[in-house]
Design an enzyme around this catalytic site. Sequence first.
Site, PDB file in Angstrom:
ATOM      1  N   TYR A   1       0.831  -1.215   0.000  1.00 27.02           N
ATOM      2  CA  TYR A   1       0.000   0.000   0.000  1.00 27.02           C
ATOM      3  C   TYR A   1       0.868   1.270   0.000  1.00 27.02           C
ATOM      4  O   TYR A   1       0.738   2.093  -0.919  1.00 27.02           O
ATOM      5  CB  TYR A   1      -1.005  -0.027   1.165  1.00 27.02           C
ATOM      6  CG  TYR A   1      -1.746   1.286   1.309  1.00 27.02           C
ATOM      7  CD1 TYR A   1      -2.723   1.671   0.394  1.00 27.02           C
ATOM      8  CD2 TYR A   1      -1.435   2.178   2.340  1.00 27.02           C
ATOM      9  CE1 TYR A   1      -3.373   2.890   0.506  1.00 27.02           C
ATOM     10  CE2 TYR A   1      -2.071   3.396   2.460  1.00 27.02           C
ATOM     11  CZ  TYR A   1      -3.049   3.756   1.543  1.00 27.02           C
ATOM     12  OH  TYR A   1      -3.685   4.969   1.658  1.00 27.02           O
TER      13      TYR A   1
ATOM     14  N   LYS B   1       1.321   4.005  -3.071  1.00 24.98           N
ATOM     15  CA  LYS B   1       0.995   5.431  -2.930  1.00 24.98           C
ATOM     16  C   LYS B   1       2.210   6.286  -3.278  1.00 24.98           C
ATOM     17  O   LYS B   1       2.082   7.335  -3.899  1.00 24.98           O
ATOM     18  CB  LYS B   1       0.520   5.739  -1.493  1.00 24.98           C
ATOM     19  CG  LYS B   1      -0.787   5.109  -1.089  1.00 24.98           C
ATOM     20  CD  LYS B   1      -1.975   5.540  -1.930  1.00 24.98           C
ATOM     21  CE  LYS B   1      -2.481   6.921  -1.644  1.00 24.98           C
ATOM     22  NZ  LYS B   1      -3.724   7.216  -2.437  1.00 24.98           N
TER      23      LYS B   1
HETATM   24  N1  LIG Z   1      -8.434   6.861   5.299  1.00 26.76           N
HETATM   25  C1  LIG Z   1      -7.268   7.413   5.598  1.00 26.76           C
HETATM   26  O1  LIG Z   1      -6.900   7.514   6.775  1.00 26.76           O
HETATM   27  C2  LIG Z   1      -6.373   7.926   4.501  1.00 26.76           C
HETATM   28  C3  LIG Z   1      -5.197   8.576   4.898  1.00 26.76           C
HETATM   29  C4  LIG Z   1      -4.359   9.059   3.902  1.00 26.76           C
HETATM   30  C5  LIG Z   1      -4.689   8.932   2.573  1.00 26.76           C
HETATM   31  N2  LIG Z   1      -5.822   8.299   2.224  1.00 26.76           N
HETATM   32  C6  LIG Z   1      -6.133   8.203   0.780  1.00 26.76           C
HETATM   33  O2  LIG Z   1      -7.384   8.821   0.560  1.00 26.76           O
HETATM   34  C7  LIG Z   1      -8.056   8.218  -0.518  1.00 26.76           C
HETATM   35  C8  LIG Z   1      -9.461   7.844  -0.092  1.00 26.76           C
HETATM   36  O3  LIG Z   1      -9.360   6.946   0.983  1.00 26.76           O
HETATM   37  P1  LIG Z   1     -10.624   6.525   1.844  1.00 26.76           P
HETATM   38  O4  LIG Z   1     -10.162   6.322   3.227  1.00 26.76           O
HETATM   39  O5  LIG Z   1     -11.749   7.449   1.563  1.00 26.76           O
HETATM   40  O6  LIG Z   1     -10.901   5.091   1.220  1.00 26.76           O
HETATM   41  P2  LIG Z   1     -12.273   4.445   0.740  1.00 26.76           P
HETATM   42  O7  LIG Z   1     -11.984   3.015   0.497  1.00 26.76           O
HETATM   43  O8  LIG Z   1     -13.376   4.786   1.674  1.00 26.76           O
HETATM   44  O9  LIG Z   1     -12.541   5.197  -0.628  1.00 26.76           O
HETATM   45  C9  LIG Z   1     -11.904   4.856  -1.806  1.00 26.76           C
HETATM   46  C10 LIG Z   1     -12.931   4.916  -2.909  1.00 26.76           C
HETATM   47  O10 LIG Z   1     -12.265   4.550  -4.126  1.00 26.76           O
HETATM   48  C11 LIG Z   1     -13.113   3.669  -4.819  1.00 26.76           C
HETATM   49  N3  LIG Z   1     -12.338   2.785  -5.672  1.00 26.76           N
HETATM   50  C12 LIG Z   1     -11.539   1.755  -5.288  1.00 26.76           C
HETATM   51  N4  LIG Z   1     -11.052   1.127  -6.356  1.00 26.76           N
HETATM   52  C13 LIG Z   1     -11.534   1.774  -7.443  1.00 26.76           C
HETATM   53  C14 LIG Z   1     -11.399   1.583  -8.836  1.00 26.76           C
HETATM   54  N5  LIG Z   1     -10.659   0.594  -9.314  1.00 26.76           N
HETATM   55  N6  LIG Z   1     -12.029   2.426  -9.662  1.00 26.76           N
HETATM   56  C15 LIG Z   1     -12.806   3.422  -9.184  1.00 26.76           C
HETATM   57  N7  LIG Z   1     -12.982   3.646  -7.868  1.00 26.76           N
HETATM   58  C16 LIG Z   1     -12.350   2.825  -7.018  1.00 26.76           C
HETATM   59  C17 LIG Z   1     -13.847   2.869  -3.769  1.00 26.76           C
HETATM   60  O11 LIG Z   1     -15.023   2.291  -4.283  1.00 26.76           O
HETATM   61  C18 LIG Z   1     -14.076   3.922  -2.710  1.00 26.76           C
HETATM   62  O12 LIG Z   1     -15.314   4.544  -2.887  1.00 26.76           O
HETATM   63  C19 LIG Z   1      -7.209   7.013  -0.939  1.00 26.76           C
HETATM   64  O13 LIG Z   1      -6.482   7.358  -2.087  1.00 26.76           O
HETATM   65  C20 LIG Z   1      -6.287   6.795   0.249  1.00 26.76           C
HETATM   66  O14 LIG Z   1      -5.063   6.244  -0.162  1.00 26.76           O
HETATM   67  C21 LIG Z   1      -6.691   7.805   3.152  1.00 26.76           C
HETATM   68  C1  LIG Z   2      -1.913  -2.527  17.827  1.00 34.29           C
HETATM   69  C2  LIG Z   2      -3.181  -2.681  17.069  1.00 34.29           C
HETATM   70  C3  LIG Z   2      -4.229  -3.404  17.829  1.00 34.29           C
HETATM   71  C4  LIG Z   2      -3.712  -1.345  16.631  1.00 34.29           C
HETATM   72  C5  LIG Z   2      -4.049  -1.395  15.151  1.00 34.29           C
HETATM   73  C6  LIG Z   2      -4.324  -0.008  14.667  1.00 34.29           C
HETATM   74  C7  LIG Z   2      -4.242   0.043  13.151  1.00 34.29           C
HETATM   75  C8  LIG Z   2      -5.414  -0.719  12.589  1.00 34.29           C
HETATM   76  C9  LIG Z   2      -4.200   1.491  12.680  1.00 34.29           C
HETATM   77  C10 LIG Z   2      -3.008   2.244  13.315  1.00 34.29           C
HETATM   78  C11 LIG Z   2      -2.607   3.311  12.330  1.00 34.29           C
HETATM   79  C12 LIG Z   2      -3.655   3.252  11.240  1.00 34.29           C
HETATM   80  C13 LIG Z   2      -3.275   3.824   9.878  1.00 34.29           C
HETATM   81  C14 LIG Z   2      -2.902   5.297   9.952  1.00 34.29           C
HETATM   82  O1  LIG Z   2      -3.858   6.030  10.705  1.00 34.29           O
HETATM   83  C15 LIG Z   2      -2.759   5.929   8.653  1.00 34.29           C
HETATM   84  C16 LIG Z   2      -3.238   5.378   7.517  1.00 34.29           C
HETATM   85  C17 LIG Z   2      -2.896   6.073   6.247  1.00 34.29           C
HETATM   86  C18 LIG Z   2      -3.827   5.887   5.134  1.00 34.29           C
HETATM   87  O2  LIG Z   2      -3.223   6.171   3.903  1.00 34.29           O
HETATM   88  C19 LIG Z   2      -4.609   4.629   5.132  1.00 34.29           C
HETATM   89  C20 LIG Z   2      -5.100   4.207   6.495  1.00 34.29           C
HETATM   90  C21 LIG Z   2      -3.976   4.081   7.479  1.00 34.29           C
HETATM   91  C22 LIG Z   2      -3.030   3.021   6.960  1.00 34.29           C
HETATM   92  C23 LIG Z   2      -4.460   3.665   8.907  1.00 34.29           C
HETATM   93  C24 LIG Z   2      -5.004   2.235   8.897  1.00 34.29           C
HETATM   94  C25 LIG Z   2      -5.247   1.671  10.298  1.00 34.29           C
HETATM   95  C26 LIG Z   2      -4.007   1.760  11.178  1.00 34.29           C
HETATM   96  C27 LIG Z   2      -2.881   0.894  10.617  1.00 34.29           C
END
Ligand SMILES: NC(=O)c1ccc[n+]([C@@H]2O[C@H](COP(=O)([O-])OP(=O)(O)OC[C@H]3O[C@@H](n4cnc5c(N)ncnc54)[C@H](O)[C@@H]3O)[C@@H](O)[C@H]2O)c1
Ligand SMILES: CC(C)CCC[C@@H](C)[C@H]1CC[C@H]2[C@@H]3[C@H](O)C=C4C[C@@H](O)CC[C@]4(C)[C@H]3CC[C@]12C
Length: 368
Positions: free
Chosen positions: A159, A163
């Site tokens: 992942y 990214k």
């Molecule tokens: N959630 C976090 O903490 C976090 C932190 C940093 C960055 N991001 C980034 O933010 C973005 C959104 O993340 P999120 O948490 O909302 O995730 P999410 O899974 O809720 O949303 C992702 C969306 O992308 C769509 N998607 C997946 N594969 C696809 C495809 N092949 N074609 C079209 N659509 C597709 C999914 O259906 C979904 O609606 C991602 O790029 C993720 O890497 C998320």
């Molecule tokens: C010790 C365990 C029981 C705790 C597990 C927590 C774990 C599921 C959490 C900790 C940190 C979280 C990630 C972090 O907040 C940042 C991101 C960046 C983003 O791009 C995608 C989501 C992610 C990876 C969170 C996922 C859940 C994590 C790993």
Amino acid sequence: MADTAQAQELVYLVTGGCGFLGEHVVQMLLQREPRLRELRVFDLHLSPWLEELKTGPVQVTAIQGDVTQAHEVEAAVAGAHVVIHTAGLVDVFGRSSTKTIYDVNVQGTQNVIDACVQTGTRFLVYTSSMEVVGPNTRGHPFYRGNEDTPYEAVHSHPYPRSKALAERLVLEANGRKVHGGLPLVTCALRPTGIYGEGHQIIRDFYHQGLRLGCRLFRTIPASVEHGRVYVGNVAWMHVLVARELEKREELMGGQTYFCYDNSPYKSYEDFNMEFLGPCGLRLVGTRPLVPYWLLVFLAALNALLQWLLRPLLLYAPLLNPYTLAMANTTFTVSTDKAQRHFGYEPLFSWEDSRSRTIRWVQTTGSAQ
Ligand SMILES: NC(=O)c1ccc[n+]([C@@H]2O[C@H](COP(=O)([O-])OP(=O)(O)OC[C@H]3O[C@@H](n4cnc5c(N)ncnc54)[C@H](O)[C@@H]3O)[C@@H](O)[C@H]2O)c1
Ligand SMILES: CC(C)CCC[C@@H](C)[C@H]1CC[C@H]2[C@@H]3[C@H](O)C=C4C[C@@H](O)CC[C@]4(C)[C@H]3CC[C@]12C
């Protein structure tokens, strides 16, 4: 665009617009971008709430599509002024294969860039992640760092690797000539761990806590800081960047920005308790109740079980060596780059972000 300032003339495309972040970006655009004429929402799975948006003053076009399919992306991008590319496969639990993660996150992003170039779309905002920087699996702390803080980014997991590759593609595409001869202007936003309404993992922790008698057990030392940012502020930052890219393309093109707000610096578990506490849960222990070596062992065991069981079933628990390293390594940002470059200020205070999230956990949590 600038001359006809308030006319409704702009077409925006949000990929992944039905995801956790994407939905907030869509809502924010409708509320805060007065020049919007059409909003295209592109996603693999379209959500029912899109129907309600179709009666408003802005034309909302739902497009069911897959970013890995270049022709679908190109058709959606054609005629758009701005693309906000949030679609991605967020998987740190081993649910999807490495290939699928790369196809969606890297090839999907390449398809978006190519579509912009071929159709003449000039402005591309990419949702990257803090994970393109870290935390690394060596456990080096990144303590309140900014975009220029040196850090050894070591990506061992598909992942963050995907990214980082995708972010590089986006930044390198800045300045490429699009159809019509003008340059593409790109930039990447790097949220830390996003929280807020729609955050699935917080809901999972809430249900786990309910099952354990309204308790959760501390596993990570309280001193380990994990960066978090409210989804509404992340969405607002996307909207602002999209708006300002045209006016400040020299300054902002090819740049990265951490997404930040005034959420407090805390450990992952203590931060979650800001919402789960008011929902009736308590975190047991002032120190981790399980020794760290045992967590490492359990995480490795989970990884082994996942591998062994793969032919039979999908075993993808929250704890694995990668998530443990993430939760157990300090990674927090402190920066004002977005404020300096495009005037960003968080739209939601910490108090507001917190109470909105609590309300959401309370209303949706018990329904699961
Ligand atoms: N959630 C976090 O903490 C976090 C932190 C940093 C960055 N991001 C980034 O933010 C973005 C959104 O993340 P999120 O948490 O909302 O995730 P999410 O899974 O809720 O949303 C992702 C969306 O992308 C769509 N998607 C997946 N594969 C696809 C495809 N092949 N074609 C079209 N659509 C597709 C999914 O259906 C979904 O609606 C991602 O790029 C993720 O890497 C998320
Ligand atoms: C010790 C365990 C029981 C705790 C597990 C927590 C774990 C599921 C959490 C900790 C940190 C979280 C990630 C972090 O907040 C940042 C991101 C960046 C983003 O791009 C995608 C989501 C992610 C990876 C969170 C996922 C859940 C994590 C790993």
